[in-house]
Motif scaffolding. Structure first.
Motif, PDB file in Angstrom:
ATOM      1  N   MET A  91       0.827  -1.195   0.000  1.00  0.00           N
ATOM      2  CA  MET A  91       0.000   0.000   0.000  1.00  0.00           C
ATOM      3  C   MET A  91       0.872   1.258   0.000  1.00  0.00           C
ATOM      4  O   MET A  91       0.504   2.300  -0.552  1.00  0.00           O
ATOM      5  N   GLN A 106      -7.483   4.500   4.062  1.00  0.00           N
ATOM      6  CA  GLN A 106      -6.942   3.280   3.445  1.00  0.00           C
ATOM      7  C   GLN A 106      -6.631   2.228   4.503  1.00  0.00           C
ATOM      8  O   GLN A 106      -6.961   1.047   4.345  1.00  0.00           O
ATOM      9  N   PRO A 112       0.156   5.593   3.679  1.00  0.00           N
ATOM     10  CA  PRO A 112      -1.272   5.403   3.381  1.00  0.00           C
ATOM     11  C   PRO A 112      -2.132   6.353   4.204  1.00  0.00           C
ATOM     12  O   PRO A 112      -1.756   6.774   5.301  1.00  0.00           O
TER      13      PRO A 112
END
Length: 646
Positions: free
Chosen positions: A55, A247, A243
Motif C-alpha cells: 500500500m 486506506q 497510506p
C-alpha cells in the motif's frame, strides 16, 4: 532434542548481544535498501505487514502472481513463485526422523535441517529469475513465514536487503497453531517459533532491520502503520508514500479484544529460551545477533504404554463439546501419549471426525448395563438431569479392558487439563482417583488405573450383588459407589487421592500450586458450555479464570484451519472442523489473525452463520429443563449429592 537444553545459552546470547545487529547495520554499504523481506512466524501478522508495505508503494507483484485469501483481505499477500520455491527447499531439507513423529502440515517444515544435502535457494535458477524480475521494480517486498528458515539463502541473491520482522507473543502464536495438528503440543509449536525467529535473526544480522509488533498493529493499526512507514524511510527505503487513515481503516480496524491471560503451566510449556527471544524482539534496541545458537526441534519421548481416556455414552452434544475441549487441552501439554475416547453405539457416528480433530482416537465399546441404577426404589429416586449424567456410566469399567496400555489416566468429559501429567504417571503406582471436598471417599471423575481383565471381571462380579452403603445416598447406585466399594484400601486395592481443581474453588493460576486438571463436579457452578453460551451468568464464587481458559481452548479448536498461507490443502481437517461447528451448534471461533470485516463476508456465509446461531438458541431453549433462576435456587438449597457428605 528438547529445545530447553539450550535455553540458558539462548537467554545469555540474547542479553549480551543487545546492539550488535544495529551496529553491524551501520557498517553496511551506502546503497539504499530496496529489497524488503517480511519475516515472522505463521499467524504473527506478516500478511498484514506485507499488504501495508505494498500500500505504501513497494512492489509485491501483479495480482495474479500473489496468493490472496478469497474472503479475508488480511491473509497471504505473498508471491506464488516464492512460496513454491520455499516449499521445494524445505521439503527437501526436512529430517524424516523428526517430521514423521508428528502429523503437521508439510508447509510448517517441522524438523528442517539446513545442513541436509539439497539444492539451496540461491542455487536455484528459478529463485534467481524471481529476484531479477523483482529488481526491475524497486523497492519491492516479498513475504512468506517459512522463508525464515531459509532467509540466509535468499540473502545470497540480494544486494540491498532490508528485513521487516513481525513479532507476536509466543503463546498467542502457539495457541493459534494448535488448529493444525492433533498430536502436537504447545512445546512443539514453541520449537517452530524459536526455529523461525532464530534463523530469521541470524540471516538479518548486519542488515537494516525493522521490527513490527503484532500487539501494536491490532491495537492501533494507524499508529503502527505510521511507525512502520517512518522506520522504513529512516532506514533509507525510497519511493514510499504513507497510506491515508481511510486506506488503513478499510484494511484493518482496531481490535476491541483484551489480551489473553495465560496459565503459568502454559508459559512453562513454551520454555524460557522462547520467552527470552520474544522479550528481545519486544524491545527495539535489543535484537539478538548472529551469535544466537541454532534452534533445535523439540521431539517429545513417546509413552506408548500409557494413555489418557474419556467416555461418551449418550447423544448429549454438550458433553461432545466438553470432550472436544478436554482433548485439545490435553494436547496443549502432552504429545507423548495416546488419547482414547470410548464411545457406545448411542453416540452418533458423525461425532467421530470432530473428536479426531481434538486428538482423540475413537473406540466403540459395548455398553455395560447399569448394575443398580433405576432397579430398586432407592436407586430410582433421581431427577431427570441426574439420570442424564449418572445413569449411563457403568461402561466406564471398560477402561480396565484397555490392556494394550500399562497405565490409563481417565477424565470425565466435563474436565479440562490445565497442566502436564508426567509426574502423575511417574509418581503413582497404585489406583488413584479424584480427591473429594466434603467426604472421605473418592470421586470417579478422574481415575488413574492399571488395565486388567481380572480386575474388570471382579468389578462385574461386585456389580451383581447388592450395592454397599458407602455414601448413604443415590451415589451408592452408580459406578462411583461400585468403585469405592472395590478400592477400599485393602492390600492391592489402595487408593491415592488426586488433587483435582474445581470450578467452585478459586485457584492461583499464576503460581506453582495450581491444579493440573479442573472438574466441573457439581452444579454449584455452571458447566462451562452454559457460560460460553450465555445461558447462565457466572457467579462471583466460581473461578472466572478457568471458565475463560475453557472458552479460549474452545475458540481455538473451532477456528478455521483454512487460514494457512500455503497452496497445500488441509481439506479433510477443515471439513471435520466445519462438522464440529455444525454438530455443536456454534459458528466458527475468532480468526487467528482477526476476523475479516463484516462487509467482506459473503451473503451465503452470513446466512449460514445466522442459521447456526438461531439453531443454537432454539436448541438451548428446547433442551432447557430448569431455568437459571431455578438452578441458583437449587444451589442455595443444597450441595449436589455427588459431592455431599454421607
Amino acid at each position: 532434542m528438547c529445545m530447553c537444553t539450550h535455553s540458558s545459552r539462548s537467554s545469555i546470547a540474547a542479553a549480551t548481544m543487545l546492539h550488535l545487529m544495529q551496529a553491524a547495520a551501520l557498517a553496511q554499504p551506502a546503497a539504499s535498501p530496496s529489497q524488503l523481506l517480511v519475516l515472522g512466524m505463521h499467524h504473527s501478522g506478516t500478511s498484514i505487514v506485507s499488504n501495508l508495505t505494498m500500500m505504501m508503494g513497494a512492489y509485491g507483484g501483479e495480482m495474479d502472481e500473489l496468493l490472496l485469501h478469497p474472503e479475508n483481505p488480511l491473509k497471504y499477500w505473498e508471491r506464488r513463485d516464492v512460496v513454491a520455491l520455499d516449499e521445494q527447499r524445505l521439503t527437501a531439507g526436512v529430517s524424516a526422523r523428526v517430521s514423521e513423529r508428528y502429523d503437521v502440515p508439510e508447509w510448517i517444515a517441522y524438523g528442517f535441517d539446513a545442513g541436509k544435502a539439497a539444492t539451496k535457494v540461491h542455487e536455484m535458477p528459478e529463485a534467481k529469475a524471481v529476484v531479477a524480475k523483482l529488481n526491475t521494480q524497486r523497492p519491492w517486498v516479498t513475504k512468506d513465514p517459512r522463508m525464515c528458515l531459509v532467509a540466509d539463502e535468499w540473502m545470497e541473491l540480494l544486494d540491498a536487503p532490508l528485513c521487516v520482522i513481525v513479532h507476536r507473543e509466543p503463546l498467542s502464536v502457539a495457541n493459534s497453531m494448535m488448529i493444525y495438528s492433533h498430536n502436537v503440543s504447545l512445546a512443539e509449536w514453541a520449537s517452530v517459533y524459536e526455529a523461525y525467529y532464530t534463523n530469521a535473526m541470524r540471516a538479518c544480522h548486519g542488515k537494516p532491520t525493522v521490527v513490527v509488533q503484532h500487539a501494536e498493529l491490532v491495537a492501533n493499526p494507524l499508529a503502527a502503520t505510521v511507525k512502520l512507514y517512518n522506520d522504513l524511510v529512516a532506514a533509507g527505503v525510497a519511493g514510499l508514500t504513507l497510506p491515508t487513515e481511510a486506506q488503513v481503516g478499510r484494511l484493518l480496524r482496531p481490535s476491541t479484544e483484551h489480551a489473553h491471560t495465560y496459565l503459568a503451566s502454559e508459559r512453562a510449556a513454551v520454555g524460557p529460551s522462547v520467552h527470552a527471544l520474544s522479550r528481545a524482539l519486544s524491545s527495539a534496541d535489543r535484537l539478538p545477533a548472529a551469535q544466537l545458537p541454532r534452534a533445535s526441534w523439540h521431539v517429545a519421548e513417546r509413552k506408548a504404554n500409557e494413555a489418557i481416556a474419556t467416555l461418551l455414552t449418550t447423544d448429549n452434544r454438550d458433553y461432545l463439546r466438553g470432550a472436544l475441549v478436554l482433548g485439545s487441552s490435553i494436547r496443549s501439554f502432552d504429545s507423548s501419549r495416546d488419547m482414547v475416547a470410548l464411545v457406545t453405539a448411542a453416540v452418533p457416528r458423525e461425532w467421530r471426525d470432530p473428536l479426531s480433530v481434538a486428538g482423540w482416537t475413537v473406540v466403540e465399546v459395548p455398553e455395560l448395563a447399569e448394575f443398580w441404577w433405576g432397579k430398586s426404589e432407592e436407586c430410582s429416586r433421581f431427577a431427570a438431569d441426574q439420570g442424564e449424567r449418572w445413569g449411563h456410566m457403568a461402561t466406564k469399567l471398560r477402561l480396565w479392558q484397555l490392556t494394550q496400555y500399562q497405565r490409563v489416566l481417565y477424565l470425565d468429559a466435563d474436565t479440562i487439563l490445565t497442566g502436564p501429567v508426567d509426574t502423575v504417571f511417574s509418581s503413582i503406582s497404585t489406583f488413584a482417583a479424584e480427591a473429594p471436598k466434603y467426604h472421605s471417599h473418592f470421586n470417579a471423575g478422574v481415575l488413574l488405573l492399571t488395565p486388567s481383565e481380572a480386575t474388570f471381571n471382579e468389578l462385574l462380579e461386585l456389580g451383581r450383588v447388592q450395592h454397599a452403603t458407602v455414601f448413604g445416598n443415590l451415589i451408592d447406585c452408580t459406578e462411583q459407589g461400585l468403585l469405592n466399594s472395590y478400592y477400599n484400601g485393602a492390600p492391592g486395592r489402595e487408593v491415592a487421592k488426586l488433587p483435582i481443581g474445581r470450578a467452585d474453588v478459586q485457584a492461583d493460576w499464576a503460581g506453582a500450586t495450581a491444579p493440573w486438571a479442573v472438574h466441573w463436579i457439581t452444579l454449584v457452578c455452571p458447566k462451562p458450555w452454559r457460560i460460553a453460551d450465555q445461558a447462565e451468568e457466572l457467579e462471583a464464587h466460581c473461578d472466572a479464570s478457568v471458565y475463560a481458559y475453557w472458552q479460549r481452548v474452545w475458540n481455538r479448536l473451532t477456528a478455521s484451519s483454512e487460514d494457512s498461507s500455503s497452496g497445500v490443502s488441509r481439506g479433510a481437517r477443515e471439513s471435520a472442523r466445519r462438522k464440529m461447528r455444525r454438530l455443536t451448534g456454534v459458528s466458527a471461533g475468532p480468526s487467528v489473525v482477526g476476523r475479516p470485516q463484516r462487509e467482506t463476508a459473503s451473503a451465503g456465509e452470513l446466512l449460514v452463520e445466522l442459521w447456526d446461531n438461531a439453531a443454537e438458541v432454539i436448541g438451548r431453549q428446547l433442551r432447557q429443563v430448569v431455568t437459571g433462576r431455578e438452578l441458583r435456587r437449587r444451589r442455595r438449597r443444597l450441595r449436589e449429592e455427588y459431592d455431599a457428605s454421607p
